[in-house]
Design an enzyme around this catalytic site. Structure first.
Site, mmCIF file in Angstrom:
data_model
loop_
_atom_site.group_PDB
_atom_site.id
_atom_site.type_symbol
_atom_site.label_atom_id
_atom_site.label_comp_id
_atom_site.label_asym_id
_atom_site.label_seq_id
_atom_site.Cartn_x
_atom_site.Cartn_y
_atom_site.Cartn_z
ATOM 1 N N HIS A 127 4.029 2.414 -1.368
ATOM 2 C CA HIS A 127 5.285 1.930 -0.789
ATOM 3 C C HIS A 127 5.026 1.069 0.441
ATOM 4 C CE1 HIS A 127 7.739 5.386 -2.834
ATOM 5 N NE2 HIS A 127 7.285 4.490 -3.682
ATOM 6 N N CYS A 167 7.854 -16.062 10.852
ATOM 7 C CA CYS A 167 6.592 -16.394 10.177
ATOM 8 C C CYS A 167 5.875 -17.515 10.934
ATOM 9 C CB CYS A 167 6.896 -16.820 8.745
ATOM 10 S SG CYS A 167 5.432 -17.417 7.883
ATOM 11 N N PRO A 236 7.809 23.326 0.383
ATOM 12 C CA PRO A 236 8.614 24.530 0.613
ATOM 13 C C PRO A 236 9.846 24.591 -0.283
ATOM 14 C CG PRO A 236 8.422 23.202 2.644
ATOM 15 C CD PRO A 236 7.731 22.442 1.564
#
Ligand code: NAD
Length: 274
Positions: A127, A167, A236
């Protein structure tokens, strides 16, 4: 460590079998980075609340680039201040013992695996990685480090912050090197093919702290289970991977936290205290 877990790990240890570890936000929760399932995730634009699944999209960036950048910069700030925990460090010990028999696929963009010492070569950030940016228009500027932004993030970006997030080649917006929810996985940016290749070969899939809400991780889990890999889920809460682990010929769901479980698992597999 529970006997069931020892029984599953013993052949992996004995044959130095191929291990694929798949991590999600849960492994970094104990480093203080909120998961997406917690209440901390939402963000206000105008008078509307947005959830992470709405903020982290190309569509949102097209519409509100500054808001998306502010949301990321505040989250990235939390990541930069956080420190890797025992679970991240245990995986470094596991990699050092298993070398090319080990692959780490992470959904986390926080860089904590890298900062703990996991190698870039064997860690696939499917990701993305918050430490990097690229041109939002793909002008060919390549992968760049996230600019250092010293000024605090206010309700609007300052002119200096906007310039830093432009950029250097074409002057358009930079974007985070992060896969958005409305984009597709690819190899060039996110090593998706390499991650699937590792899944096809894995003899142990160890899943840690992921809710199974994203598609490539689920495909990895299903492929591993279908070709007979041992599947262990550490979380959990029950989740689709714990169900996969329970359905696997060899598998179990460990209902515990990453930092309580991984050091013991790694010590058993490597003989090194982790
Ligand atoms: P998620 O937020 O959907 O789920 C987190 C999972 O971790 C839950 O199942 C939860 O029960 C479990 N968990 C919580 N504390 C844990 C602990 N101490 N030990 C083990 N497990 C624990 O996260 P996800 O499945 O990774 O997917 C959500 C998306 O969010 C991904 O795309 C990821 O890139 C992104 N994300 C990344 C970060 C990060 O980089 N740290 C943080 C939040 C979200």
């Amino acid at each position: 460590m529970q006997a069931e877990l020892v029984g599953l790990l013993e052949p992996i240890r004995r044959h130095k079998a191929k291990i694929l570890v798949l991590t999600g936000a849960g492994i970094s929760a104990e480093s203080g980075i909120p998961t997406f399932r917690g209440r901390e995730g939402y963000w206000v634009v105008g008078s509307k609340n947005y959830m992470p699944e709405e903020m982290a999209t190309h569509a949102m960036f097209e519409r509100y680039p500054e808001q998306v950048w502010r949301w990321y910069l505040l989250r990235f700030g939390i990541c930069t201040k956080a420190q890797p925990n025992r679970a991240h460090r245990a995986l470094v010990t596991l990699e050092a013992a298993f070398l090319d028999q080990f692959t780490l696929v992470t959904q986390n963009i926080d860089g904590l695996h890298r900062r703990a010492g996991s190698s870039e070569a064997r860690t696939y950030c499917i990701h993305g990685d918050a430490a990097y940016v690229r041109c939002a228009d793909d002008c060919g500027a390549g992968l760049l480090p996230l600019p250092t932004i010293d000024e605090p993030i206010g309700p609007e970006l300052t002119a200096k912050q906007r310039k830093l997030l432009s950029c250097p080649k074409c002057g358009g917006w930079l974007r985070p090197q992060v896969l958005w929810f409305d984009e597709c996985y690819d190899e060039a940016n996110y090593r998706a093919d390499s991650a699937m290749a590792a899944a096809l070969e894995a003899e142990l899939l160890l899943v840690v702290g992921t809710s199974g809400a994203t598609s490539l991780p689920m495909r990895i889990g299903i492929v591993c289970q279908q070709h007979g890999a041992t599947v262990i889920d550490v979380n959990p809460e029950s989740n689709p991977f714990s169900a996969l682990a329970q359905q696997a010929e060899q598998g179990c769901a460990v209902r515990s936290t990453a930092s309580d479980t991984l050091p013991g698992v790694v010590e058993y597999l490597t003989g090194v205290s982790a």
